[in-house]
Structure formats: structure tokens, C-alpha cells
Design a protein around this motif. Structure first.
Motif, PDB file in Angstrom:
ATOM      1  N   LEU A 130      -1.244   4.340   7.730  1.00 49.59           N
ATOM      2  CA  LEU A 130      -2.575   4.200   8.478  1.00 49.59           C
ATOM      3  C   LEU A 130      -2.741   2.536   8.604  1.00 49.59           C
ATOM      4  CD1 LEU A 130      -4.706   6.093   5.687  1.00 49.59           C
ATOM      5  CD2 LEU A 130      -3.934   6.623   8.028  1.00 49.59           C
ATOM      6  N   PRO A 131      -3.455   2.139   9.800  1.00 52.27           N
ATOM      7  CA  PRO A 131      -3.642   0.776  10.056  1.00 52.27           C
ATOM      8  C   PRO A 131      -4.093   0.027   8.868  1.00 52.27           C
ATOM      9  CG  PRO A 131      -4.654   2.230  11.758  1.00 52.27           C
ATOM     10  CD  PRO A 131      -4.332   3.158  10.652  1.00 52.27           C
ATOM     11  N   GLY A 132      -3.586  -1.294   8.808  1.00 53.87           N
ATOM     12  CA  GLY A 132      -3.883  -2.252   7.818  1.00 53.87           C
ATOM     13  C   GLY A 132      -3.066  -2.152   6.574  1.00 53.87           C
ATOM     14  N   MET A 133      -2.255  -0.946   6.504  1.00 51.09           N
ATOM     15  CA  MET A 133      -1.461  -1.029   5.291  1.00 51.09           C
ATOM     16  C   MET A 133      -0.350  -2.045   5.355  1.00 51.09           C
ATOM     17  SD  MET A 133      -0.587   2.888   4.552  1.00 51.09           S
ATOM     18  CE  MET A 133      -1.317   3.951   3.514  1.00 51.09           C
TER      19      MET A 133
ATOM     20  N   PHE B  68     -11.482   0.211   0.540  1.00 51.08           N
ATOM     21  CA  PHE B  68     -10.650   1.118   1.264  1.00 51.08           C
ATOM     22  C   PHE B  68     -10.173   2.414   0.648  1.00 51.08           C
ATOM     23  CE2 PHE B  68      -9.638  -3.547   2.368  1.00 51.08           C
ATOM     24  CZ  PHE B  68     -10.376  -3.676   3.572  1.00 51.08           C
ATOM     25  N   PRO B  69     -11.201   3.178   0.213  1.00 52.39           N
ATOM     26  CA  PRO B  69     -10.567   4.323  -0.715  1.00 52.39           C
ATOM     27  C   PRO B  69      -9.591   5.282  -0.028  1.00 52.39           C
ATOM     28  CG  PRO B  69     -12.921   4.476   0.116  1.00 52.39           C
ATOM     29  CD  PRO B  69     -12.451   3.084   0.590  1.00 52.39           C
ATOM     30  N   TRP B  70      -9.806   5.303   1.200  1.00 53.75           N
ATOM     31  CA  TRP B  70      -8.620   6.024   2.036  1.00 53.75           C
ATOM     32  C   TRP B  70      -7.157   5.677   1.888  1.00 53.75           C
ATOM     33  CZ3 TRP B  70     -12.427   3.045   4.580  1.00 53.75           C
ATOM     34  CH2 TRP B  70     -11.967   1.994   5.159  1.00 53.75           C
ATOM     35  N   LEU B  71      -6.945   4.502   1.571  1.00 47.93           N
ATOM     36  CA  LEU B  71      -5.670   3.978   1.118  1.00 47.93           C
ATOM     37  C   LEU B  71      -5.070   4.685  -0.308  1.00 47.93           C
ATOM     38  CD1 LEU B  71      -5.673   0.382   2.576  1.00 47.93           C
ATOM     39  CD2 LEU B  71      -5.155   2.325   3.691  1.00 47.93           C
TER      40      LEU B  71
ATOM     41  N   VAL C 219     -12.888  -0.284  10.348  1.00 46.92           N
ATOM     42  CA  VAL C 219     -12.074  -1.360   9.926  1.00 46.92           C
ATOM     43  C   VAL C 219     -10.768  -1.673  10.691  1.00 46.92           C
ATOM     44  CG1 VAL C 219     -10.567  -1.956   7.918  1.00 46.92           C
ATOM     45  CG2 VAL C 219     -12.862  -1.047   7.452  1.00 46.92           C
TER      46      VAL C 219
ATOM     47  N   GLU D 121     -15.732   8.817   5.595  1.00 50.92           N
ATOM     48  CA  GLU D 121     -14.718   7.990   5.304  1.00 50.92           C
ATOM     49  C   GLU D 121     -13.782   7.633   6.483  1.00 50.92           C
ATOM     50  OE1 GLU D 121     -11.529   8.817   2.304  1.00 50.92           O
ATOM     51  OE2 GLU D 121     -12.718   7.537   1.040  1.00 50.92           O
TER      52      GLU D 121
ATOM     53  N   ASP E  62       0.745   7.491  -6.430  1.00 54.47           N
ATOM     54  CA  ASP E  62       0.224   7.760  -5.114  1.00 54.47           C
ATOM     55  C   ASP E  62       0.673   7.088  -3.887  1.00 54.47           C
ATOM     56  OD1 ASP E  62      -2.181   6.031  -6.144  1.00 54.47           O
ATOM     57  OD2 ASP E  62      -2.840   6.934  -4.279  1.00 54.47           O
TER      58      ASP E  62
ATOM     59  N   ARG F 254      -4.725   7.966  -2.316  1.00 55.53           N
ATOM     60  CA  ARG F 254      -4.608   9.417  -2.325  1.00 55.53           C
ATOM     61  C   ARG F 254      -5.208  10.033  -3.768  1.00 55.53           C
ATOM     62  NH1 ARG F 254       0.401  11.755  -1.083  1.00 55.53           N
ATOM     63  NH2 ARG F 254       1.381   9.720  -1.764  1.00 55.53           N
ATOM     64  N   GLY F 255      -4.824   9.174  -4.697  1.00 58.95           N
ATOM     65  CA  GLY F 255      -4.736  10.017  -6.079  1.00 58.95           C
ATOM     66  C   GLY F 255      -6.186   9.515  -6.748  1.00 58.95           C
TER      67      GLY F 255
ATOM     68  N   ASP G  10       0.826  -1.307   0.068  1.00 60.96           N
ATOM     69  CA  ASP G  10       0.063   0.093  -0.088  1.00 60.96           C
ATOM     70  C   ASP G  10       0.762   1.265   0.018  1.00 60.96           C
ATOM     71  OD1 ASP G  10      -2.621  -1.153   0.148  1.00 60.96           O
ATOM     72  OD2 ASP G  10      -1.999  -1.664   2.406  1.00 60.96           O
TER      73      ASP G  10
ATOM     74  N   ARG H 169      -9.558  -3.519  -3.777  1.00 52.49           N
ATOM     75  CA  ARG H 169      -9.166  -2.600  -2.520  1.00 52.49           C
ATOM     76  C   ARG H 169      -9.303  -1.183  -2.642  1.00 52.49           C
ATOM     77  NH1 ARG H 169      -6.224  -4.324   1.623  1.00 52.49           N
ATOM     78  NH2 ARG H 169      -4.704  -2.852   2.733  1.00 52.49           N
TER      79      ARG H 169
ATOM     80  N   PRO I  36      -7.974   9.760   6.511  1.00 55.65           N
ATOM     81  CA  PRO I  36      -9.499  10.022   5.951  1.00 55.65           C
ATOM     82  C   PRO I  36     -10.136  11.001   6.902  1.00 55.65           C
ATOM     83  CG  PRO I  36      -9.060   7.967   6.935  1.00 55.65           C
ATOM     84  CD  PRO I  36      -7.851   8.252   6.922  1.00 55.65           C
TER      85      PRO I  36
ATOM     86  N   ARG J 113     -15.851   5.154   8.497  1.00 57.70           N
ATOM     87  CA  ARG J 113     -15.697   3.968   8.024  1.00 57.70           C
ATOM     88  C   ARG J 113     -14.363   3.348   8.153  1.00 57.70           C
ATOM     89  NH1 ARG J 113     -16.531   3.720   1.576  1.00 57.70           N
ATOM     90  NH2 ARG J 113     -15.722   1.728   1.537  1.00 57.70           N
ATOM     91  N   ALA J 114     -13.290   3.899   8.199  1.00 58.09           N
ATOM     92  CA  ALA J 114     -11.955   3.593   8.246  1.00 58.09           C
ATOM     93  C   ALA J 114     -11.718   2.979   9.736  1.00 58.09           C
ATOM     94  CB  ALA J 114     -11.245   4.569   7.976  1.00 58.09           C
TER      95      ALA J 114
ATOM     96  N   LEU K 118       0.349   9.396   6.742  1.00 63.89           N
ATOM     97  CA  LEU K 118       0.626   8.533   5.258  1.00 63.89           C
ATOM     98  C   LEU K 118       0.683   6.997   5.858  1.00 63.89           C
ATOM     99  CD1 LEU K 118       3.624  11.142   3.987  1.00 63.89           C
ATOM    100  CD2 LEU K 118       1.163  10.013   2.615  1.00 63.89           C
TER     101      LEU K 118
END
Lengths: 469, 204
Positions: free
Chosen positions: A120-123, B198-201, A262, A255, A56, B203-204, A29, B194, A251, A258-259, A118
Motif C-alpha cells: 500500500l502507498p506510504g509503506m 494509519f490503521p490500514w497498515l 493520505v 478507512e 502481521d 492487519r492484525g 511496514d 503509526r 482498506p 481516510r487512506a 498487501l
């Protein structure tokens, strides 16, 4: 479904496919880039004519090579300058966001990514730097990779990996006053050994870990690699969520809700299986000081330098003897009798605001010992520096005769001008005491920020627990 | 990448545990933007005097070891930093294999990316090899990757394990990116899902 550890969950969530022999293609991620381990990766990408897979997912900063003195003067070492310029050029060419040397968000890559949200949990988080384990404090699967793998992630957004085993380090009780996450992780490494976590992912858990701030947990996970584990982890709890709220890249709005829902699942199930477990009593841990040339060579401040004749086996007898010779120490010397020439407060292990506060608290109203040649305080990021200055910490350090510097890796690995001379002895808040790490012939003792600050004032190691009163 | 099939060489004894990547290649040599040319800096602080003259007693400076391709060391070889400059320096010097009781994970992984084989033997087997080198200077080793077999010049032999995928990669000198991109549809599918979940992962 069978009970899973946090690591099992993170692994499964990122698994794209697996080969028969266990080699698994994992989705990445976030990739963090810096100047030292990325130039050859970009060169490889370019030579093969391959595009970047996902722009990104990448974020870059220069940290290893940058000067910690006046930034406007630029980098005087032409070789280092070329490396930093190369990063700038690569980021421009591929459109990757970079916090450049004059950006206040610039800093040590492992400090700035959590700071900006930059991480975030779960990444899954990777970087060409072994201390990427740091980000596990936010329940990410984070690990260091080599440059070929950096290129692989740039080109494919994936990595081939094999699943590690689960190791849980459970810490009961609560750390005492003057005892920090740094002391805890050094004590853990002392027990596990520098290869004790090899082939494992370490989850740090238990009441003493939960009582730590997120910054403390970063210190803990940061040094998982010093026990041989590529990744360290701490489960999500209220502190994790509080820490992330309002960070620039986290987020927000609907959002965010929601995050958070999760993220709350990012904990080990109650009956999950761990292949190995180490249990410690947090309340029994004393301030730690390394005496040798491997982080596992560590003792409590009120102990004495060990005797190789008392080593448990021949290999360690030889290693201890080499270490004592390199460190210029004699067996049975009380740790508090060891005088230091220089002090370094900084690095991805201990250069966050809480670290600087802890050091300043010890220093307030005192001055460094005349025998100590220099004390460098190097904040982990431009924003940490600004925060410290807003709190007046820089003044406390300056009045004590310490040097207040610009952010970067600095004397942790001494790639820039900040380094030890041969034979000099340093109390350092960094993570490695290897031979030559802080400069050829330099002698490093790893300690917490409060212990380093106290050593700077006293001229030798002192037990901050008693010294403060 | 150079394929690894059979490598035969004098065995270079480096009798140390926890050889870290700072020792393999100190930081002053990490400023390069190239992969080549690091072999002359391999083990720099152990290998050279302060004025740059080679230390006569360091093993890599003594024939026949200075031309060796197989390094022997103790446990946890390659611990510390993730710098790929360490295997780059080993490869540039001519090292094709390292034999030890254990390796640090990142280092071992970086070796595979550069065609270097890490052979994990038991501590007893490694001890035997150190003794063999000591009693017979110039002691040689032959490593056959396809067979997973290692043989000493005195006839001593043993087997070692390598994961099939790793063995295949080394035997054929393959690099991963090409292999991975054969799965690009699967990656894109996973990524789209994904992004949805999880759209917050993103950025673009």
C-alpha cells in the motif's frame, strides 16, 4: 517546511531515530518472505531465542524454487524441497500467513503482494530479493535486503539505513505503439549505466511515466536495481488509487477514504530538489534488446552489435570483448539477425496479465518457428494464470506451440528445472542477462513480452513495430 | 562475528568490472538452508571446468592467491541480486576485504553484516594496485581499519573512508539486532502512533 521529494517524505515518515553519522533506524511496514533468503534468518532468530516482533507485517510464499509443471507432483529436487518445506515449517511455527504452493494466490512475491493489496502507498516494503524495488510503483519505499537484515526485521520491525540521494528520471512525450515500459527501463539503464543509480533512489516521472498503467510502472521500478538503485518510485495518482480499490488486503469503507486522503500527498513537491536528473524523450524510444552480459549492454532492435574497438575506454573495451565472446556474437551484426533457441515469458518484471495480453496479441493465429526449441510462458501468480485462462490467452499460446506453466520465478534465475543448456540463446522478458543467469553457459537477451513473443514466432529478433502490420 | 582490525594478505587480482552476485555464487548453491560451506563454490563458473576440475588459470586456483584474504576488482563489484550467499561464500573462502572503485549498495551492506570490509579507492588507485600485482606477483596489502589506512608491500599507501558506525561495528564484530533492541521502547512508541494514524497498515 522545505520542499520534499517523494523519497524524502517516505524516509522522514519512517525515521525512528538517527545516529550522528547518519545511520537511521527505519520502521518497516511490510516484509515479504520467500524460501531462498529466509531459512538462515529464521534459524538465527531461533538460535538467539528471540520472538518475532510483529507477525502481521510478514507475508510469505515460495516462488524461486517451485516447479512450473504439475504442482500435485511436488518438488522432485530434495534440496529444493527441503528449502520450501523449511519455509512452510517456519511460517507455521511463527504464525506467519503463507500462500503455499497449492494456493491460487501463490506466485512471484513481487507480483502477489500488489495483487493482494498487501503493498500500500506510504509503506516501507522489504524482501530478501533485489527486485523488491518493484513495489515503488505504488509509492512505497521498497528495497531488497540480505538475510541478516531479514532476521533483523523479523526481530525488531526495523532496519538501519543511510539516506540515499534523489535521482529523477523524467520522461517526456509518450511511448510509441509497440514500445513498452520494459523498453523504456532498458533504455534508461542504457543511459544511466548499471551503476548510474548506485547510492540513489530513482523517482520515475513525466508524461510518459504517468501514461503507464500500474503494471507498467512496476516493470519500470522493478529494474531500478539494474541501474544500481535499491529503490524506484512513482508518485500516487488516480491510476494508483483505482488499482488498489477492492484488493483483498486494501482498506475499505470509511478507512478507504481516510487512506486515499493520505496517499494523495505521496508526490514530490513541485520545487523539490533532486541531486541528479536524467531526461528522456519517450516518443524517441525504440524496442530494446540487450546484446551483452550486463543490462546496460542494450541497443534498439534496429541497431547492430557494437565493436569493442569503438568502446569509450579500456575497461569497457575489455568488458564488451568478454561479453561478445560469452554471447557468441560478432561486432556489427544486425540485432534482427540474431536467432534464438528458446524464449522465456515471465518473471517479476513481466509476468502480469497485461504482459501476457501483449504477448498473446502478437502470437494470435501464429506458431513458433521450428528452429525455436521451446517457449515457456510462466504467469506471475495463480490469479494471473486464472485471469489469462478466462481470457483464452492460454489457448493462443498452446496453439502456437508455447508451453503454459504454473507460476514462479522459473527461468529468470533457473533455480528450478527450467533452464538453458550451455550455448543456448534465449529471448527473455526477465531482468538479468548475467553470465550463467539462466543456466551455465546460457545466453540471455532481455526484451519486452511482445518482442519475446515475436522472436518466438520469427525465430530471430524482429521489430514488433513493423512486424505487427 | 569476527572483528576486523588489521588484515594483511597477498592481494588477489580479479580484473573485471560489474562482477555480479550470480558470478560470485551461482543459483544452484542457493538452495542451502545453512550459512556455512559456500566457499568452495565461490566464483564457481569461472573457477571450475564443467567436470568440476579447477581451472588452472583462474586466479583463486593459483598459489599464493588461493590463500588470499583481500580481493581487488574493478567498478560496481557485487551488482545484481541481494543474495547474502555472496558474502557468505567470500567469507567462507577466507576473504576479509574487497578493494574496488565502487560497490553495489545491497552487496556492500551485506558484507558489513558478515565482517567483510569493502574498501572504495579511486579508479586510479585501483589501476595502480593492478599494475603492482602484475609487476610483483605476490604483492601484499595491509589494511588498518582503525587508521583507515591501506599499505602495499612496496611502501605505497593511501587512506580510505568508512562511515564511523560501520567502522565501529566491524572493529568490534558487532551484530545489529542486539543494538537495535536497546531502542525497543522507541520502536514500540513509533509503532503505536503509526497504528493509530494509519490503521490500514496493520492487519492484525
Amino acid at each position: 517546511m522545505a520542499a520534499q521529494t517523494l523519497y524524502d517524505k517516505l524516509w522522514d515518515q519512517h525515521r525512528i531515530l538517527a545516529e550522528d553519522d547518519g545511520r537511521t533506524l527505519l520502521y518497516i511496514d511490510r516484509q515479504l518472505l520467500h524460501e531462498v533468503t529466509s531459512p538462515q534468518a529464521f534459524a538465527g532468530l531461533r538460535a538467539a531465542g528471540r520472538p518475532l516482533w510483529r507477525v502481521d507485517a510478514n507475508i510469505a510464499t515460495a516462488d524461486h524454487n517451485v516447479p512450473t509443471t504439475d504442482r500435485a507432483a511436488g518438488i522432485s529436487d530434495p534440496v529444493a524441497r527441503l528449502q520450501v518445506d523449511t519455509l512452510d515449517r517456519n511460517c507455521r511455527e511463527y504464525g506467519i500467513e503463507e500462500f503455499g504452493m497449492m494456493d491460487r494466490r501463490q506466485g512471484i512475491v513481487h507480483v502477489i503482494a500488489p495483487e493482494q493489496g498487501l503493498t500500500l502507498p506510504g509503506m516501507t516494503v522489504v524482501c530478501g530479493d533485489s527486485h523488491t524495488a518493484t513495489h515503488g510503483a505504488l509509492a512505497t519505499l521498497a528495497f531488497g535486503i540480505g538475510t541478516t537484515e531479514v532476521e533483523h526485521v523479523l526481530a525488531t520491525q526495523c532496519l538501519w539505513a543511510r539516506k540515499a540521494k534523489n535521482l529523477r528520471v523524467w520522461v517526456d512525450g509518450r511511448l510509441g505503439a509497440g514500445v513498452t515500459a520494459k523498453d523504456l527501463v532498458l533504455a534508461i539503464i542504457g543511459q544511466l549505466g548499471t551503476a548510474g543509480g548506485t547510492g540513489h533512489t530513482i523517482e520515475f516521472a513525466g508524461p510518459a511515466v504517468q501514461a503507464l498503467s500500474i503494471e507498467g510502472r512496476m516493470t519500470l521500478c522493478n529494474m531500478a536495481i539494474e541501474a544500481g538503485a535499491r529503490s524506484g518510485l512513482v508518485a500516487v495518482d488516480e491510476r494508483t488509487i483505482e488499482y488498489l480499490q477492492g484488493r483483498p488486503y486494501a482498506p475499505s469503507g470509511a478507512e478507504w477514504d481516510r487512506a486515499v486522503a493520505v496517499w494523495r500527498q505521496l508526490v514530490s513537491d513541485a520545487d523539490a530538489h533532486f541531486d541528479k536528473e536524467l531526461r528522456l524523450d519517450g516518443s524517441a524510444i525504440r524496442p530494446q534488446v540487450t546484446w551483452g552480459t550486463s543490462p546496460e549492454m542494450v541497443l534498439a532492435v534496429d541497431d547492430r552489435v557494437p565493436d569493442p574497438d569503438e568502446a569509450p575506454d579500456a575497461v569497457r573495451r575489455q568488458a564488451w570483448s568478454n561479453a561478445l565472446q560469452y554471447m557468441g556474437l560478432r561486432p556489427h551484426t544486425p540485432i534482427t539477425d540474431i536467432a534464438v533457441d528458446r524464449v522465456f515469458i515471465g518473471s517479476c518484471t513481466n509476468a502480469r496479465i497485461e504482459d501476457l495480453r501483449a504477448a498473446a496479441q502478437v502470437v494470435q493465429g501464429k506458431t513458433k518457428a521450428a528452429s525455436v526449441k521451446s517457449v515457456l510462458v510462466v504467469p506471475g501468480s495463480g490469479l494471473v494464470k486464472m485471469q489469462a485462462e478466462a481470457e483464452g490467452l492460454d489457448e493462443i499460446f498452446r496453439q502456437a506451440g508455447f508451453e503454459w506453466r504454473e507460476p514462479g520465478c522459473s527461468m529468470c534465475l533457473a533455480m528450478n528445472a527450467d533452464r538453458l543448456e550451455p550455448g543456448e540463446r534465449c529471448a527473455a522478458t526477465s531482468n538479468r542477462n548475467f553470465e550463467g543467469r539462466q543456466g551455465a553457459g546460457g545466453r540471455t537477451h532481455l526484451v519486452s513480452p511482445a518482442m519475446a513473443a515475436a522472436a518466438a514466432i520469427a525465430g530471430h529478433f524482429v521489430d514488433v513495430r513493423h512486424w505487427q502490420v | 562475528m569476527e572483528a576486523f582490525t588489521v588484515v594483511e594478505s597477498v592481494l588477489i587480482p580479479l580484473d573485471r568490472a560489474n562482477v555480479d552476485t550470480d558470478a560470485i555464487i551461482p543459483k544452484q548453491f542457493l538452495k542451502t538452508i545453512e550459512r556455512q560451506g559456500l566457499g568452495r563454490h565461490l566464483f564457481h563458473d569461472w573457477r571450475y571446468e564443467d567436470d568440476g576440475t579447477p581451472k588452472a588459470d583462474f586466479v583463486l586456483n593459483r598459489p599464493p592467491y588461493s590463500g588470499g584474504k583481500i580481493l581487488l576488482a574493478r567498478e560496481n563489484f557485487g551488482c545484481g541480486s541481494s543474495r547474502e550467499h555472496a558474502p557468505w561464500a567470500l567469507a567462507d573462502f577466507g576473504i576479509r576485504a574487497v578493494v574496488a572503485p565502487s560497490f553495489a549498495d545491497i552487496f556492500a551492506n551485506n558484507c558489513v553484516q558478515n565482517g567483510i570490509l569493502t574498501v572504495t579507492l579511486s579508479a586510479d588507485e585501483v589501476e595502480h594496485l593492478f599494475q603492482a600485482v602484475q609487476s610483483r606477483p605476490g604483492y601484499g596489502l595491509r589494511i588498518d581499519l582503525a587508521q583507515g589506512e591501506i599499505q602495499g608491500s612496496d611502501g605505497w599507501r593511501t587512506h580510505f573512508e568508512v562511515a564511523p558506525g560501520t567502522r565501529h561495528k566491524l572493529l568490534h564484530g558487532l551484530d545489529d539486532i542486539g543494538i537495535t533492541l536497546q531502542h525497543k521502547e522507541a520502536i514500540a512508541r513509533y509503532e503505536a502512533q503509526r497504528r493509530e494514524q494509519f490503521p490500514w497498515l496493520f492487519r492484525g
